[in-house]
Write an enzyme that holds these catalytic residues in place. Structure first.
Site, short mmCIF file in Angstrom:
data_model
loop_
_atom_site.label_atom_id
_atom_site.label_comp_id
_atom_site.label_asym_id
_atom_site.label_seq_id
_atom_site.Cartn_x
_atom_site.Cartn_y
_atom_site.Cartn_z
N ARG A 20 0.82 -1.20 0.00
CA ARG A 20 0.00 0.00 0.00
C ARG A 20 0.86 1.26 0.00
O ARG A 20 0.99 1.95 -1.00
CB ARG A 20 -0.95 -0.02 1.20
CG ARG A 20 -2.09 1.00 1.12
CD ARG A 20 -1.72 2.40 1.54
NE ARG A 20 -1.18 2.47 2.90
CZ ARG A 20 -0.72 3.60 3.45
NH1 ARG A 20 -0.73 4.73 2.76
NH2 ARG A 20 -0.22 3.58 4.67
N CYS A 244 4.26 9.54 0.80
CA CYS A 244 2.90 10.07 0.79
C CYS A 244 2.70 11.00 -0.41
O CYS A 244 3.44 11.98 -0.55
CB CYS A 244 2.60 10.82 2.08
SG CYS A 244 0.96 11.59 2.11
#
Length: 312
Positions: A20, A244
């Site tokens: 992920r 991110c």
């Protein structure tokens, strides 16, 4: 014990987040490539894997196949599968896809919350109860990951009291456990311990994990500090892949193989086989098509004695 001994647990529980967090900044991979990565990661012996994220495909195209990935997880047993969600809609998708153990991200800072989720921290916290009910109703659990727990790329340093308030509110609303995220890789060991102490005091008895990025080279030091402070649940990403997409400058996570090496060599059991993790890193590197940032991987693994050169 002598005065030079480290105070360490006998074992820790590592969650692999490469599928992920590791892939969310990458170009979309074919499903078969992801399944090859999963096969290699399961072979490491890791007990917890964050398989994917049920978020907007437009926001994170690399994880647009979350439902397809979830449909394949039943082929591997003895793994605690989880998925990240950004809102109640994502939680419904995850539960419908058969993933009941959810992670919900709440940014402690408003700047990152608006960039990451399009709403304030208060509004994000307000959704915890609904998401917890969805997870619990499906027989699962909810972990609230507090992003920018130490620092925000937009708002600067996050006050300890603000992160503590988010943690307390999340637990009150139904979160089963917490995870503190160093989203942009800025924190240091002393700050790690200080925040952990404050959150534990506010939420006694609630498990608290950590998620560090190695952006500024302090990730492994922070992990060691957290472990010495009693943390036994840590996130890491194979090869150090990740970052991110909504936090400028947030590069990769701490590398799973480096964390395993650090801990096993320090007498802390991880349950992971280092050679298998390095093999998974090779498969991951082939899948993403570029060099991985992990120093241990680039070094070829642990040091192996070689024959001395023959001189004339």
């Amino acid at each position: 014990m002598n005065e030079f001994d480290l105070v360490l647990p006998t074992e820790v529980d590592i969650r692999e987040v490469g599928m992920r967090d590791g892939l969310q900044l990458e170009a979309p991979l074919p499903l078969e490539a992801k399944l090859g990565m999963l096969e290699a990661l399961v072979a490491t012996g890791v007990r917890r894997i964050e398989a994917t994220s049920f978020v907007s495909p437009k926001a994170v195209p690399a994880l647009a196949d979350a439902d397809q990935v979830a449909a394949e997880l039943s082929r591997w047993g003895d793994v605690h599968w989880s998925a990240l969600v950004a809102n109640a809609r994502g939680a419904v998708r995850a539960v419908d896809a058969g993933v009941a153990h959810l992670e919900y991200v709440v940014s402690a800072s408003d700047g990152h919350s608006r960039a990451n989720a399009g709403r304030s921290t208060a509004d994000a916290v307000g959704a915890v109860g609904e998401i917890a009910a969805l997870a619990h109703g499906a027989g699962g659990s909810l972990e609230v990951i507090i992003a920018t727990a130490w620092d925000c790329p937009f708002d600067g340093r996050t006050p300890v009291a603000r992160t503590v308030d988010v943690a307390r509110a999340a637990v009150t609303a139904g979160a089963d456990q917490l995870c503190l995220g160093d989203t942009i890789g800025t924190t240091t060991p002393l700050r790690v311990v200080q925040l952990l102490d404050a959150v534990r005091r506010a939420c006694p008895g609630v498990p608290v994990g950590v998620h560090f990025h190695d952006t500024r080279g302090t990730g492994q030091a922070n992990a060691l500090a957290a472990i010495q402070a009693g943390v036994t649940q840590l996130d890491s990403s194979v090869g150090g892949l990740g970052g991110c997409p909504f936090a400028p400058g947030a590069s990769g996570n701490i590398a799973t193989e480096e964390l395993v090496y650090l801990l096993e060599e320090s007498g802390v059991r991880t349950g992971l086989d280092l050679d298998a993790v390095l093999a998974a890193a090779r498969i991951t590197e082939e899948a993403v098509g570029h060099e991985l940032p992990s120093s241990l991987y680039r070094a070829g693994g642990p040091s192996v004695p070689r024959p001395a050169p023959v001189t004339g």
